[in-house]
Design a protein around this motif. Structure first.
Motif: not given
Length: 415
Positions: A338-351, A400-412
Motif C-alpha cells: 500500500v505504501i508503494q502505491i501511495i508513493q507512486r500515486a503522489s509522484d504521479g500527481l505532482l508530475e 482498510y489496507s485493501e481499501a486505501i490501496g484501491k483508492l490510490f490505485n485509482e488515483i494512479l
C-alpha cells in the motif's frame, strides 16, 4: 487470500479418496489450468493415501472455494460432488491447519513423521514447476519450521512413526507369529518404513517384489540381501506369502482374485493395502481365508504411537505463536504494498501538475519549483503513510489496507 480445500481420512472413506487422488502430472496440470484461468495465483497440491489437500493463493477478495471443488471434480470426471466431504479453510484457519498437519497433529496416526516429507516433496515439485507464490512459499517454510519446533519440544520422546510402521504394528497383533512368510509389494518410501518396522520386530522371513528388477535388487541388497521377486513373478510371490503389504504407486489394483486363485497354502492370508488408489481389488475377499485391511483400518488400531503423553495445550500455544508470526509477515507485506502505491500515486500527481508549468518561466524559477516539488513529495507521502499505518494498525486491519490501496490505485490510473 490464502485458502485450502481437501478431503482426508476423517471426511471421506478410502473408496472416495481414491477417486480424487492426483498423480504428480495431474496435480501440475490442474494448477496450470487454474492459473491460466485466473482462478488462483498459485497452488500446492498434496495427494497421499490419507488426504488430498490443495493450498492456494488468489487475488480475489471474496473468493468462493466451491469453484475449485467443482473444477477438481470435473477434472477427475466425478459427476456427483458431495460438498460435505471437503474441508474449506481460508486465511488464518488455513495456515493453522497446514502448521498442525506438518507437525503430525492432523494425521490418522498422531505424531507420525511421514507427512512432513510428503509436504516437502509437494512443495519441491510445485516450486520446480513454478506454480507456487512468494506467500505460499513463505507459508510452507514456516510450516516446516513449526514442525521442527513441535517435534523437538513436545514429540522428542515419540517413536518416529509413519503409516507404514503403524500398519506393521497393526498386523503384528493379528498374525499368529513373527515367523510367517512376509511379502512387501513395492520398493518405494512406504516400503522402506514397512521393512524397517518388520526388522525392528524381528520378522525373520521377509521378501520383496517389485516389477523392475534393478529396483527390486537394489532394495533387497540394502536390507540384508533379502530374497526378491520381480517382473512376472508376482503370482508366485503372492502364493508363497502369508502376510502381504502392498505399497506401490499403481493407479489400478495389481492384486486381484485371479492372482490368488490356485493358492494351496492352508494357513490364512493377511493383506494390507497401503495405497490410494487401492492396489488390492475387493474381489480378493471372495477367498475365505483372506483377510484384507486398508489404510482406513489404522484409525482403529490400538494407541501406542507415543511413548509418553504430549502436552497438547502447549503444542497448540506454540502453533498459534507461529501462525501469529506468519500473519504479522503477511500484514507487513500488505502495508508495504500500500505504501508503494501511495508513493507512486503522489509522484504521479505532482508530475502531472509540474507538466502544466508555464513555458516562459526562466531556469531560476524552475529550480525553485523543483526544490519545493521534492519537499512536497516527501511531506505528502510521509503524512499519508503515517496516517495509513495508524488507521490500519500497521497493516493488521487488512480491509482498510485493501481499501486505501484501491483508492490510490485509482488515483494512479488517473494521474
Amino acid at each position: 487470500m490464502i485458502g485450502t480445500i481437501g478431503i482426508n481420512h476423517n471426511t471421506a472413506a478410502v473408496e472416495v479418496r481414491e477417486r480424487y487422488a492426483l498423480t504428480e502430472a495431474e496435480a501440475q496440470d490442474l494448477v496450470a489450468r487454474w492459473k491460466e484461468r485466473g482462478e488462483v495465483l498459485g497452488a500446492i497440491v498434496l495427494s497421499t493415501c490419507n488426504r488430498i489437500e490443495i493450498y492456494y493463493e488468489t487475488s480475489q477478495q471474496h473468493f468462493r472455494p466451491h469453484a475449485l471443488i467443482k473444477s477438481l471434480s470435473r477434472f477427475k470426471q466425478i459427476e456427483q460432488v458431495e460438498d460435505s466431504i471437503f474441508i474449506c479453510k481460508q486465511g488464518e484457519e488455513a495456515i493453522k491447519h497446514l502448521f498442525r498437519l506438518a507437525s503430525g497433529l492432523e494425521s490418522m496416526v498422531m505424531g507420525e513423521t511421514q507427512i512432513l516429507g510428503q509436504l516437502k516433496d509437494a512443495f519441491r515439485r510445485t516450486t520446480e514447476n513454478k506454480h507456487s507464490t512468494s506467500v505460499l512459499s513463505r507459508m510452507f517454510h514456516k510450516a516446516f519450521e513449526t514442525a521442527k519446533l513441535v517435534r523437538n519440544n513436545f514429540l522428542v520422546a515419540a517413536t518416529p512413526i509413519s503409516s507404514g510402521a503403524a500398519a506393521v504394528d497393526f498386523m503384528d497383533k493379528r498374525v499368529p507369529n513373527r515367523e510367517v512368510s512376509t511379502l512387501i509389494v513395492g520398493a518405494g518410501q512406504m516400503s522402506e518404513t514397512i521393512i524397517d518396522s518388520l526388522h525392528r520386530l524381528r520378522y525373520s522371513n521377509v521378501k520383496i517384489y517389485n516389477r523392475t528388477r534393478e529396483r527390486a535388487e537394489r532394495f533387497a541388497d540394502s536390507h540384508g540381501h533379502i530374497p526378491f521377486y520381480t517382473e512376472n513373478q508376482l503370482t508366485e510371490a503372492l502364493h508363497q506369502a502369508d502376510l502381504i503389504f502392498v505399497a506401490t504407486s499403481s493407479l489400478m489394483p495389481i492384486v486381484t482374485k485371479k492372482e490368488l486363485d490356485g493358492r494351496q497354502r492352508e494357513k490364512g492370508c493377511y493383506l494390507f493395502d497401503m495405497a490410494v488408489p487401492r492396489n488390492i481389488a475387493e474381489d480378493v475377499c471372495e477367498h475365505k481365508q483372506v483377510q484384507l485391511y486398508t489404510i482406513d483400518d489404522l484409525r482403529y488400531a490400538p494407541d501406542g504411537a507415543l511413548l509418553e503423553e504430549p502436552d497438547y495445550a502447549a503444542m497448540d500455544r506454540s502453533i498459534k505463536e507461529m501462525v501469529d508470526q506468519f500473519m504479522q509477515w503477511i500484514n507487513a507485506s500488505a502495508i508495504r504494498e500500500v505504501i508503494q502505491i501511495i508513493q507512486r500515486a503522489s509522484d504521479g500527481l505532482l508530475e502531472k501538475e509540474l507538466s502544466k508549468l508555464p513555458s516562459q518561466m526562466d531556469d531560476a524559477e524552475r529550480d525553485i519549483i523543483v526544490q519545493y516539488d521534492q519537499h512536497l513529495r516527501v511531506t505528502f507521502s510521509t503524512a499519508l503513510v503515517a496516517a495509513t499505518r495508524k488507521i490500519t494498525e500497521d497493516g493488521k486491519n487488512l480491509k482498510y489496507s485493501e481499501a486505501i490501496g484501491k483508492l490510490f490505485n485509482e488515483i494512479l490510473d488517473q494521474a
